[in-house]
Design an enzyme around this catalytic site. Structure first.
Site, PDB file in Angstrom:
ATOM      1  N   HIS A 464       4.503  -2.296   6.385  1.00  0.00           N
ATOM      2  CA  HIS A 464       3.049  -2.332   6.177  1.00  0.00           C
ATOM      3  C   HIS A 464       2.385  -1.095   6.777  1.00  0.00           C
ATOM      4  O   HIS A 464       1.624  -0.394   6.088  1.00  0.00           O
ATOM      5  CB  HIS A 464       2.489  -3.606   6.822  1.00  0.00           C
ATOM      6  CG  HIS A 464       1.000  -3.739   6.737  1.00  0.00           C
ATOM      7  ND1 HIS A 464       0.371  -4.547   5.820  1.00  0.00           N
ATOM      8  CD2 HIS A 464      -0.004  -3.154   7.455  1.00  0.00           C
ATOM      9  CE1 HIS A 464      -0.936  -4.468   5.979  1.00  0.00           C
ATOM     10  NE2 HIS A 464      -1.190  -3.617   6.968  1.00  0.00           N
ATOM     11  N   GLU A 465       2.667  -0.833   8.044  1.00  0.00           N
ATOM     12  CA  GLU A 465       2.021   0.308   8.697  1.00  0.00           C
ATOM     13  C   GLU A 465       2.483   1.633   8.099  1.00  0.00           C
ATOM     14  O   GLU A 465       1.708   2.587   8.024  1.00  0.00           O
ATOM     15  CB  GLU A 465       2.289   0.271  10.204  1.00  0.00           C
ATOM     16  CG  GLU A 465       1.736  -0.962  10.920  1.00  0.00           C
ATOM     17  CD  GLU A 465       0.255  -1.202  10.670  1.00  0.00           C
ATOM     18  OE1 GLU A 465      -0.479  -0.220  10.391  1.00  0.00           O
ATOM     19  OE2 GLU A 465      -0.173  -2.367  10.731  1.00  0.00           O
ATOM     20  N   HIS A 468       0.325   2.484   5.199  1.00  0.00           N
ATOM     21  CA  HIS A 468      -0.887   3.188   5.633  1.00  0.00           C
ATOM     22  C   HIS A 468      -0.584   4.661   5.891  1.00  0.00           C
ATOM     23  O   HIS A 468      -1.366   5.552   5.524  1.00  0.00           O
ATOM     24  CB  HIS A 468      -1.425   2.572   6.926  1.00  0.00           C
ATOM     25  CG  HIS A 468      -2.203   1.311   6.753  1.00  0.00           C
ATOM     26  ND1 HIS A 468      -3.244   1.170   5.858  1.00  0.00           N
ATOM     27  CD2 HIS A 468      -2.116   0.109   7.397  1.00  0.00           C
ATOM     28  CE1 HIS A 468      -3.759  -0.043   5.951  1.00  0.00           C
ATOM     29  NE2 HIS A 468      -3.087  -0.706   6.866  1.00  0.00           N
ATOM     30  N   HIS A 471      -0.437   6.694   2.817  1.00  0.00           N
ATOM     31  CA  HIS A 471      -1.791   6.940   2.301  1.00  0.00           C
ATOM     32  C   HIS A 471      -2.379   8.197   2.952  1.00  0.00           C
ATOM     33  O   HIS A 471      -3.122   8.957   2.315  1.00  0.00           O
ATOM     34  CB  HIS A 471      -2.659   5.714   2.606  1.00  0.00           C
ATOM     35  CG  HIS A 471      -3.838   5.556   1.715  1.00  0.00           C
ATOM     36  ND1 HIS A 471      -4.731   4.512   1.833  1.00  0.00           N
ATOM     37  CD2 HIS A 471      -4.317   6.298   0.683  1.00  0.00           C
ATOM     38  CE1 HIS A 471      -5.672   4.613   0.927  1.00  0.00           C
ATOM     39  NE2 HIS A 471      -5.451   5.697   0.216  1.00  0.00           N
TER      40      HIS A 471
END
Length: 673
Positions: A464-465, A468, A471
């Site tokens: 998940h991180e 990020h 991105h």
């Protein structure tokens, strides 16, 4: 001597020279950088030349670089490696920064220049990127209260300053409660715990200077204890400590702070002409209005609650079979859910965990990014802010994209949870720069010489991180203020939640889930059990999340509650909260909402993004596989590289061609009828 925080950084990739500065350098660097930014703002506001895009909007975009650099270092360290000095500095800096920001937006000469450029926009022949920057800059001034006059303007300044102080106090109180509690275990108390949980408790004891094993409020320690310990009394003790953070009375109690924050947010919204804070906060988001958020959450609440109640009935029977009259309590849920998982899926967390080595999961995250986007990572040997941190240079076709820092282990100086932040954002103008991104997690640190083992939830958090981080690392925009994760709050979780899906791709687990001792790949039978159990206990997970999101929304809708705890209880009773499930984040430790404005009225955004991430991954499946190159190219081209350079809905439509409904989410969570 020049303050090392303000000097030119000659380190590799211009990384902060962590070894060269001390806490004593922050205050003078902050004051000097703040003064420099004030001078830059004054020069823009007082420029005798007529306002243009270049001398006003672009000049504002380029101002404050030195201050950004100092604060980027400071606030990253304040969250991930705090100490008394840094906490004191945070309390000192926060109101000064709020006053500084208020002064900028209250500068009438500056606002008039921004307004003049906005009014002339049709005649300026701006590029799309420049039009977007102008729009966001003007909107930012208006929403900050730049048009307010007299007493209203002064009151807005007071509100912002007080909110900054309260947010800092909330965060620091929570850290004190988290770091100040531990439960020392006798050898007999280790009964029933798998070896990994015992090892982690012993390592935590060593770190705390105890000779005995210790359970702290780190999620990677307390959740396994609640899952496996047959000692119901100790589970209750641990659970109550975990859920009462910020509500223990005394100087670290956050309940009064939460009430004041809610009232001040209402005042802020009212000053700007909004009926309440939720309407103000949601206006620029994809959702747009509180009603649209409420509709989404309630569409999911019904199926999730029904599933959770059915699961609770089964577990209550298991409780009675153990000779306990009942009822099922919140500190029982994880224990009996684990037993139920073993019964239904023949899946034992202790059997699974040796296959989820931290190092191998990091490799897996990088490998998936390589197959999808062609990026490569080279580990760096550079000084960082803590010995546990690691860094990689990220490249593609030999071109430097950025630096990624991983800070994975729990420690008492780190706030709880997991997050992605940046020491520097990508930009092309006014001067080019590449990003320096950091993922911070709180995994249990192993004893010396032993590998770090993750739970499946930990591994999902890592992916998940890293979503990020991608991105940020793949950002390719003109201006830093719209780079990477600088997007609508209910869009920012799309890349992160979408990346979680690659952990569940069978070929990824088959390659990277290797046993810590034997090196053998996860057996196919175990792999199949893992994937079959992917939606296990999803009723519980969904209920605890949606309850928190609804409480957040209702707190900020209508009149602010004088007693948030009473309001929280009323909301939960109104939706029929199952008695054996607690909110994921109760009000006194709801840092997403009260540590700052980030997720206030916005905790729903994880679910809003999940509606899209389920649909986005379906695009890969429809195209023939999780690594389809054409879909990956579209994902990067329309979402990961574009940041906030366009409206979030427009970007998603370019990627997928349509907006999704809630059906894919319910199906993905195993909650569809």
């Amino acid at each position: 001597m020049t303050n090392p925080l303000l000097a030119d950084w000659t380190t590799e990739f211009e990384l902060p020279p962590f070894a060269e500065f001390s806490d004593a350098d922050f205050a003078p660097a902050f004051e000097e950088a703040l003064t420099a930014h004030e001078a830059e703002i004054a020069a823009i506001a007082d420029n005798p030349e007529p306002p243009t895009f270049e001398n006003t909007i672009l000049a504002l975009e380029g101002a404050g670089r030195q201050l950004d650099r100092v604060l980027g270092v400071f606030f990253n360290l304040a969250g991930s490696d705090s100490n008394d000095a840094r906490q004191a500095l945070q309390r000192e800096f926060s109101p000064k920064l709020a006053a500084h920001s208020s002064a900028i937006y209250a500068n009438k000469a500056l606002y008039e220049r921004v307004q003049a450029v906005w009014n002339a926009r049709a005649d300026l022949d701006l590029s799309e990127a420049e039009q977007r920057l102008l729009y966001l800059t003007h909107r930012g001034f208006v929403r900050a209260g730049a048009a307010l006059e007299g007493d209203d303007a002064e009151r807005m300044k007071e509100v912002k300053s007080r909110l900054a102080v309260l947010g800092t106090e909330f965060t620091q109180n929570l850290l004190k409660d988290e770091s100040g509690w531990s439960m020392v275990l006798a050898e007999a108390d280790l009964e029933g715990l798998p070896q990994f949980a015992v090892d982690n408790a012993r390592a935590a004891g060593e770190a705390a200077g105890e000779e005995a094993p210790v359970i702290t409020l780190s999620r990677s320690l307390i959740v396994p204890f609640l899952q496996f310990s047959p000692r119901r009394d100790l589970r209750e003790k641990a659970w109550r400590a975990w859920t009462s953070r910020g509500a223990n009375g005394g100087e670290t109690d956050n309940r009064g702070i939460a009430a004041e924050i809610l009232k001040l947010r209402e005042t802020r919204a009212n000053l700007l002409g909004y009926p309440d804070f939720a309407h103000y906060k949601l206006e620029p988001e994809m959702a747009g209005t509180p009603d649209r958020v409420r509709d989404l959450l309630m569409a999911v609440w019904g199926p999730a609650r029904a599933q959770a109640e059915a699961d609770a009935a089964e577990m209550e029977e298991m409780l009675r079979a153990d000779g306990i009259a009942g009822p099922l309590e919140p500190w029982d849920w994880r224990y009996y859910a684990e037993k139920r998982r073993q019964r239904l899926h023949d899946l034992d967390e202790s059997e699974l965990k040796p296959y989820l080595q931290l190092d191998r999961m990091i490799e897996a995250a990088f490998a998936c990014a390589n197959r999808l986007f062609g990026i490569e990572a080279r580990e760096l040997d550079v000084p960082l802010y803590h010995p546990d941190c690691r860094a990689w240079e990220v490249t593609r076709n030999g071109e430097h994209l950025g630096v990624f820092i991983g800070d994975y282990f729990a420690r008492s100086s780190k706030r709880s949870g997991a997050w992605c932040s940046a020491f520097r954002m990508q930009a092309k103008r006014p001067e080019p720069r590449t990003p320096i991104v950091v993922n911070v997690c709180n995994f249990a640190k192993p004893s010396a010489g032993k590998p770090a083992l993750l739970s499946y939830d930990d591994a999902r958090t890592l992916f998940h991180e890293f979503g990020h981080a991608l991105h940020q690392l793949l950002s390719d925009v003109e201006f830093g203020s719209v780079a990477g994760t600088s997007v609508a709050r209910d869009f920012v979780e799309l890349p992160s939640q979408l990346y979680e899906h690659w952990l569940e791709v069978p070929e990824v687990l088959a390659e990277f889930a290797t046993h810590a001792e034997t090196g053998e790949a996860m057996p196919e039978a175990l792999l199949n059990k893992v994937l079959a159990a992917a939606t296990f206990d999803m009723g519980f997970q969904t209920v605890e999340y949606v309850a928190s999101a609804l409480v957040d929304l209702e707190f900020h809708s209508g009149t602010a509650p004088a007693d948030p705890m009473q309001k929280q209880a009323e909301i939960l009773e109104g939706i029929g909260m199952p008695r054996a499930i607690a909110m994921r984040h109760a009000t006194p430790h709801f840092a997403h909402v009260f540590a700052g404005d980030g997720y206030s009225s916005g905790y729903y955004s994880y679910m809003w993004s999940e509606v899209m991430d389920a649909d986005a991954f379906a695009a890969f499946e429809e195209a023939g596989g999780a690594f389809d190159p054409e879909v990956a190219k579209k994902l990067e081209g329309f979402i990961l590289s574009r940041g906030g350079s366009e409206e979030a809905e427009d970007l998603y439509l370019k990627f997928r061609g349509k907006m999704p409904g809630v059906e894919a989410l319910l199906k993905g969570r195993g909650l569809a009828a």
